[in-house]
Design an enzyme around this catalytic site. Sequence first.
Site, short mmCIF file in Angstrom:
data_model
loop_
_atom_site.label_atom_id
_atom_site.label_comp_id
_atom_site.label_asym_id
_atom_site.label_seq_id
_atom_site.Cartn_x
_atom_site.Cartn_y
_atom_site.Cartn_z
N ARG A 46 1.10 -1.32 0.06
CA ARG A 46 -0.01 0.19 -0.07
C ARG A 46 0.53 1.48 -0.09
NH1 ARG A 46 -1.26 1.66 4.75
NH2 ARG A 46 -2.31 -0.18 5.52
N TYR A 98 -16.97 16.61 -14.13
CA TYR A 98 -17.22 15.50 -14.13
C TYR A 98 -18.41 15.05 -13.95
CZ TYR A 98 -17.08 10.58 -13.87
OH TYR A 98 -17.45 8.89 -14.11
N ASP A 170 -8.49 18.93 -13.90
CA ASP A 170 -8.28 17.81 -14.63
C ASP A 170 -7.83 17.38 -16.13
OD1 ASP A 170 -9.80 15.15 -15.65
OD2 ASP A 170 -11.32 15.27 -13.77
N LYS A 195 -8.97 6.25 -19.04
CA LYS A 195 -9.85 7.07 -20.42
C LYS A 195 -8.18 6.29 -21.30
CE LYS A 195 -12.95 7.52 -17.42
NZ LYS A 195 -13.92 8.83 -17.30
#
Length: 378
Positions: A46, A98, A170, A195
């Site tokens: 992690r 978004y 973004d 994306k």
Amino acid sequence: MDFETRAIHEGQEPDPATGAVTVPIYQTSTYVQDAVGEHKGYDYSRVANPTRTALQTCLASLESAEHGVAFSSGLGAVTTIMHLLNPGDRAVLIADVYGGVYRMTSQVYEPKGYVFDYLPAADFSNLGEHLDERTRLVWIETPSNPMLNVIDIRAAADAAHAAGAILVVDNTFATPFLQRPLELGADIVVHSTTKYLGGHSDVIGGFAATSDPTIAERLYFLQKSLGAVPGPFDCWLVVRVLAVPPRRHGENAHVIAARLSRNPRVEKVFYPGLPTHPGHEIAARQMRDFGGMISFLAESEEEAVGLVARTKLFKLAESLGGVESLIEVPARMTHASTADAPFAAPRNLVRLSVGIESVEDLITDLESALVRSATTAG
Ligand SMILES: *Cc1c(COP(=O)(O)O)cnc(C)c1O
């Protein structure tokens, strides 16, 4: 070094243990220690994992950043960045942000006492007037999803800094191949690697980059503390795609946007590459090319819904940025959660994610779906 060379080599030196040329998938949760606290820089996955390090190093380089932090999803990156704020702090976001970010700000953080205001793209020309001493953060997308609005990044950064706030961009729609916000003064750049950076519609991931050492230290701390980390295989999927810049999507989109804007069944086309687009000049200045996303208005909502079910190559699906072309109706699909928001997608808006298939085949597909929708309507 140029973008293409960095995409293939940054963070991807041959594996020191074996000489493997491809970044290995270090599918491990933990690492043996020679003595208490004596390890090779990795103690628990992690906190750090070599495959993730490769992705973070490469993507940071592509964004001209000193530091990169990878996440389990785009929204994992967004929620981690939101933890730079405290209850009572104010953030100003582009109104057509978004949909998932709007759901998070309005339904998760606002009830905890965070303050959000949403500014239409057109009002960003006098952004400074909308910022006050409580404003800690300005959040933009350019081009935005799904209206393809364009914001002047340098002007937004100057206005944010003058008010003592940071600018987050973004950059999912543009990718670092087309636009590098940190070079234009932004403090943090964020991606849904789901994306274009993942590129094949086969992974969910997120990423943030910065060159500010204080922000970077906090983001690394939050990455391990909040735990929205990507697995090694997902990191590897993105690393290998980065080697191929998303060039062809934009080349195809240019041709398709021009053809659509001459089609009598199309009311209006939104594509920053069209000289008639209000953000065309700014986009031409701050982007290498205009990207693979196009939105357009069909004659009616029924036409929009009918048309997207009739295309064959353009697959009816949410998401974007893959090699394959996708089509959708934002008001009913990706942006349904913004129906009662400051911004609502027009009901007859159709959004295209243009892939890398033959552009003539894509045009034939769209035009025959548009013709048939006219026939059925008549
Ligand atoms: C998809 C998307 C996100 C969210 O990313 P996920 O990987 O789906 O969590 C954020 N911003 C933009 C612009 C997006 O398109």
